[in-house]
Design a protein around this motif. Structure first.
Motif, mmCIF file in Angstrom:
data_model
loop_
_atom_site.group_PDB
_atom_site.id
_atom_site.type_symbol
_atom_site.label_atom_id
_atom_site.label_comp_id
_atom_site.label_asym_id
_atom_site.label_seq_id
_atom_site.Cartn_x
_atom_site.Cartn_y
_atom_site.Cartn_z
ATOM 1 N N GLU A 41 0.439 -1.432 -0.073
ATOM 2 C CA GLU A 41 0.259 -0.104 0.194
ATOM 3 C C GLU A 41 0.778 0.951 -0.226
ATOM 4 O OE1 GLU A 41 -3.001 3.077 0.307
ATOM 5 O OE2 GLU A 41 -2.994 1.036 -0.872
ATOM 6 N N VAL A 42 1.899 1.158 0.769
ATOM 7 C CA VAL A 42 2.565 2.273 1.073
ATOM 8 C C VAL A 42 3.370 2.398 -0.657
ATOM 9 C CG1 VAL A 42 4.799 3.666 1.443
ATOM 10 C CG2 VAL A 42 3.233 2.252 2.971
ATOM 11 N N ALA A 43 3.591 1.421 -1.502
ATOM 12 C CA ALA A 43 3.922 1.844 -2.094
ATOM 13 C C ALA A 43 3.512 2.151 -3.583
ATOM 14 C CB ALA A 43 4.759 0.140 -3.331
ATOM 15 N N ARG A 44 2.419 1.988 -3.619
ATOM 16 C CA ARG A 44 1.288 2.737 -4.221
ATOM 17 C C ARG A 44 1.175 3.814 -4.075
ATOM 18 N NH1 ARG A 44 -3.795 4.497 -4.196
ATOM 19 N NH2 ARG A 44 -3.776 4.420 -1.920
ATOM 20 N N ARG A 45 1.194 4.319 -2.512
ATOM 21 C CA ARG A 45 1.253 5.316 -2.421
ATOM 22 C C ARG A 45 1.981 7.045 -3.179
ATOM 23 N NH1 ARG A 45 -1.163 5.370 4.238
ATOM 24 N NH2 ARG A 45 -2.677 3.938 3.818
ATOM 25 N N ILE A 46 3.050 6.201 -3.486
ATOM 26 C CA ILE A 46 4.716 6.562 -3.337
ATOM 27 C C ILE A 46 4.296 7.067 -5.239
ATOM 28 C CG2 ILE A 46 6.972 6.534 -4.174
ATOM 29 C CD1 ILE A 46 7.532 4.978 -1.343
ATOM 30 N N GLU A 47 4.046 5.656 -5.876
ATOM 31 C CA GLU A 47 4.147 5.801 -7.117
ATOM 32 C C GLU A 47 2.384 7.156 -7.347
ATOM 33 O OE1 GLU A 47 2.766 1.461 -7.802
ATOM 34 O OE2 GLU A 47 5.323 1.394 -8.726
ATOM 35 N N ALA A 48 1.845 7.001 -6.083
ATOM 36 C CA ALA A 48 0.883 7.916 -6.871
ATOM 37 C C ALA A 48 1.158 9.237 -6.117
ATOM 38 C CB ALA A 48 -0.757 7.650 -5.711
ATOM 39 N N SER A 49 1.512 9.412 -5.059
ATOM 40 C CA SER A 49 1.704 10.650 -5.250
ATOM 41 C C SER A 49 3.037 11.550 -6.250
ATOM 42 C CB SER A 49 3.011 10.943 -3.977
ATOM 43 O OG SER A 49 3.461 11.657 -3.525
ATOM 44 N N TRP A 50 4.058 10.602 -6.806
ATOM 45 C CA TRP A 50 4.764 10.742 -7.772
ATOM 46 C C TRP A 50 4.195 11.745 -9.007
ATOM 47 C CZ3 TRP A 50 9.409 13.718 -7.571
ATOM 48 C CH2 TRP A 50 9.438 13.517 -6.594
ATOM 49 N N ARG A 51 3.062 10.770 -10.005
ATOM 50 C CA ARG A 51 2.257 11.466 -10.612
ATOM 51 C C ARG A 51 1.434 12.634 -10.729
ATOM 52 N NH1 ARG A 51 0.383 5.316 -10.216
ATOM 53 N NH2 ARG A 51 -1.439 6.159 -8.421
ATOM 54 N N GLN A 52 1.881 13.247 -9.733
ATOM 55 C CA GLN A 52 1.798 14.603 -10.029
ATOM 56 C C GLN A 52 2.056 15.954 -8.457
ATOM 57 O OE1 GLN A 52 -2.863 15.845 -9.247
ATOM 58 N NE2 GLN A 52 -2.805 18.010 -10.060
ATOM 59 N N HIS A 53 2.592 14.918 -7.668
ATOM 60 C CA HIS A 53 2.987 15.417 -6.054
ATOM 61 C C HIS A 53 4.748 15.642 -6.051
ATOM 62 C CE1 HIS A 53 -1.179 16.348 -5.728
ATOM 63 N NE2 HIS A 53 -1.030 17.264 -5.056
ATOM 64 N N ALA A 54 5.268 14.707 -5.059
ATOM 65 C CA ALA A 54 6.060 14.487 -4.816
ATOM 66 C C ALA A 54 5.963 13.949 -3.602
ATOM 67 C CB ALA A 54 7.024 15.756 -4.239
ATOM 68 N N TRP A 55 7.419 12.458 -3.148
ATOM 69 C CA TRP A 55 7.507 11.517 -2.462
ATOM 70 C C TRP A 55 9.024 12.376 -1.794
ATOM 71 C CZ3 TRP A 55 3.743 8.649 0.586
ATOM 72 C CH2 TRP A 55 4.203 7.455 1.375
ATOM 73 N N LEU A 56 9.545 12.140 -0.740
ATOM 74 C CA LEU A 56 11.115 11.724 -1.249
ATOM 75 C C LEU A 56 11.395 11.825 1.051
ATOM 76 C CD1 LEU A 56 11.758 15.914 -1.350
ATOM 77 C CD2 LEU A 56 12.006 13.872 -2.690
ATOM 78 N N VAL A 57 12.857 10.921 0.735
ATOM 79 C CA VAL A 57 13.383 10.318 1.886
ATOM 80 C C VAL A 57 14.444 10.906 2.533
ATOM 81 C CG1 VAL A 57 12.095 7.941 1.184
ATOM 82 C CG2 VAL A 57 14.609 8.184 0.368
ATOM 83 N N LEU A 58 14.469 11.382 3.439
ATOM 84 C CA LEU A 58 15.764 11.663 3.632
ATOM 85 C C LEU A 58 16.505 10.385 4.164
ATOM 86 C CD1 LEU A 58 17.046 13.937 6.828
ATOM 87 C CD2 LEU A 58 17.482 11.926 7.260
ATOM 88 N N THR A 59 17.838 10.367 3.970
ATOM 89 C CA THR A 59 18.726 8.504 4.227
ATOM 90 C C THR A 59 20.420 8.898 5.011
ATOM 91 O OG1 THR A 59 20.167 8.793 1.877
ATOM 92 C CG2 THR A 59 18.020 7.118 1.871
ATOM 93 N N GLU A 60 20.166 8.189 5.865
ATOM 94 C CA GLU A 60 21.981 8.473 6.887
ATOM 95 C C GLU A 60 23.090 7.067 6.298
ATOM 96 O OE1 GLU A 60 21.101 9.643 10.657
ATOM 97 O OE2 GLU A 60 20.644 11.732 10.357
ATOM 98 N N ASP A 61 23.407 7.439 5.485
ATOM 99 C CA ASP A 61 24.098 6.407 5.329
ATOM 100 C C ASP A 61 23.530 5.123 4.329
ATOM 101 O OD1 ASP A 61 26.232 7.812 6.330
ATOM 102 O OD2 ASP A 61 26.395 6.754 7.890
ATOM 103 N N ASP A 62 22.570 5.575 3.951
ATOM 104 C CA ASP A 62 22.188 5.081 2.424
ATOM 105 C C ASP A 62 20.775 4.039 2.873
ATOM 106 O OD1 ASP A 62 23.564 5.747 0.175
ATOM 107 O OD2 ASP A 62 24.738 3.839 0.976
ATOM 108 N N VAL A 63 20.151 4.098 4.222
ATOM 109 C CA VAL A 63 19.355 4.233 5.729
ATOM 110 C C VAL A 63 18.159 5.280 5.572
ATOM 111 C CG1 VAL A 63 18.424 2.940 7.898
ATOM 112 C CG2 VAL A 63 20.686 2.175 6.870
ATOM 113 N N VAL A 64 16.683 4.168 5.055
ATOM 114 C CA VAL A 64 15.718 5.445 4.733
ATOM 115 C C VAL A 64 15.638 6.146 6.207
ATOM 116 C CG1 VAL A 64 13.225 6.335 4.377
ATOM 117 C CG2 VAL A 64 15.243 5.206 3.124
#
Length: 174
Positions: A41-64
């Motif tokens: 479901e979160v994967a679906r939300r990420i995809e849906a967000s990018w269709r019009q808006h945006a979804w970003l992650v913050l990583t520290e040493d490649d860990v979200v």
């Protein structure tokens, strides 16, 4: 010292985002969802967000370690240039600059895409989130009282907004 990066989220980040969010769903009234969404479901939300808006992650040493995204504010066509923002961090990262870093990049992305007003809803009390939003230029709009019931009690939600970009007639959204 850890290396911190803010980057666009992909569906490969869904498990990490779902894990961060599950804490807020189960343990707090920060969100009014009652059951944590699955990784799918979160994967679906990420995809849906990018269709019009945006979804970003913050990583520290490649860990979200956190994420921020925007979603439609309301369905009516005249609201198209407005969006609602949210930010979630691993417990222990509050007041670390992580939320600010995510929001700075999210706001720049949304402005490039043509958005002109940001809206946030913050369950009260939540001094850390209210403080972050004020520091990021949001102003108070009002409070919905006793609007959500979770964890055995009623909660208020404070609404804030922040203009983005020029106040001229908007162009098309990208």
């Amino acid at each position: 010292m850890q290396h911190r990066t803010v980057r666009p989220a992909t569906t490969a980040d869904a498990a990490a985002c779902a894990g961060i969010y599950a804490h807020y769903v189960r343990e707090t009234a920060v969100t009014f969802e009652l059951d944590p969404p699955t990784e799918q479901e979160v994967a679906r939300r990420i995809e849906a967000s990018w269709r019009q808006h945006a979804w970003l992650v913050l990583t520290e040493d490649d860990v979200v370690r956190g994420y921020a995204y925007a979603a439609p504010y309301a369905a009516r066509a005249a609201y198209a240039w407005s969006c609602e923002t949210s930010v979630y961090l691993e417990p222990g990262l509050r007041r670390s600059g992580a939320g600010r870093a995510l929001y700075q990049e999210l706001f720049a992305t949304l402005e490039r895409r043509g958005f002109r007003m940001l809206v946030a809803g913050i369950t009260q009390p939540n001094e850390a989130s209210t403080g972050l939003h004020r520091a990021m230029g949001f102003t108070d709009v009002g409070t919905f009282t006793r609007i959500g019931f979770k964890l055995g009690r009623w909660w208020d939600v404070h609404r804030m907004q922040r203009p983005l970009g020029p106040r001229t007639a908007p162009g098309p959204l990208l």
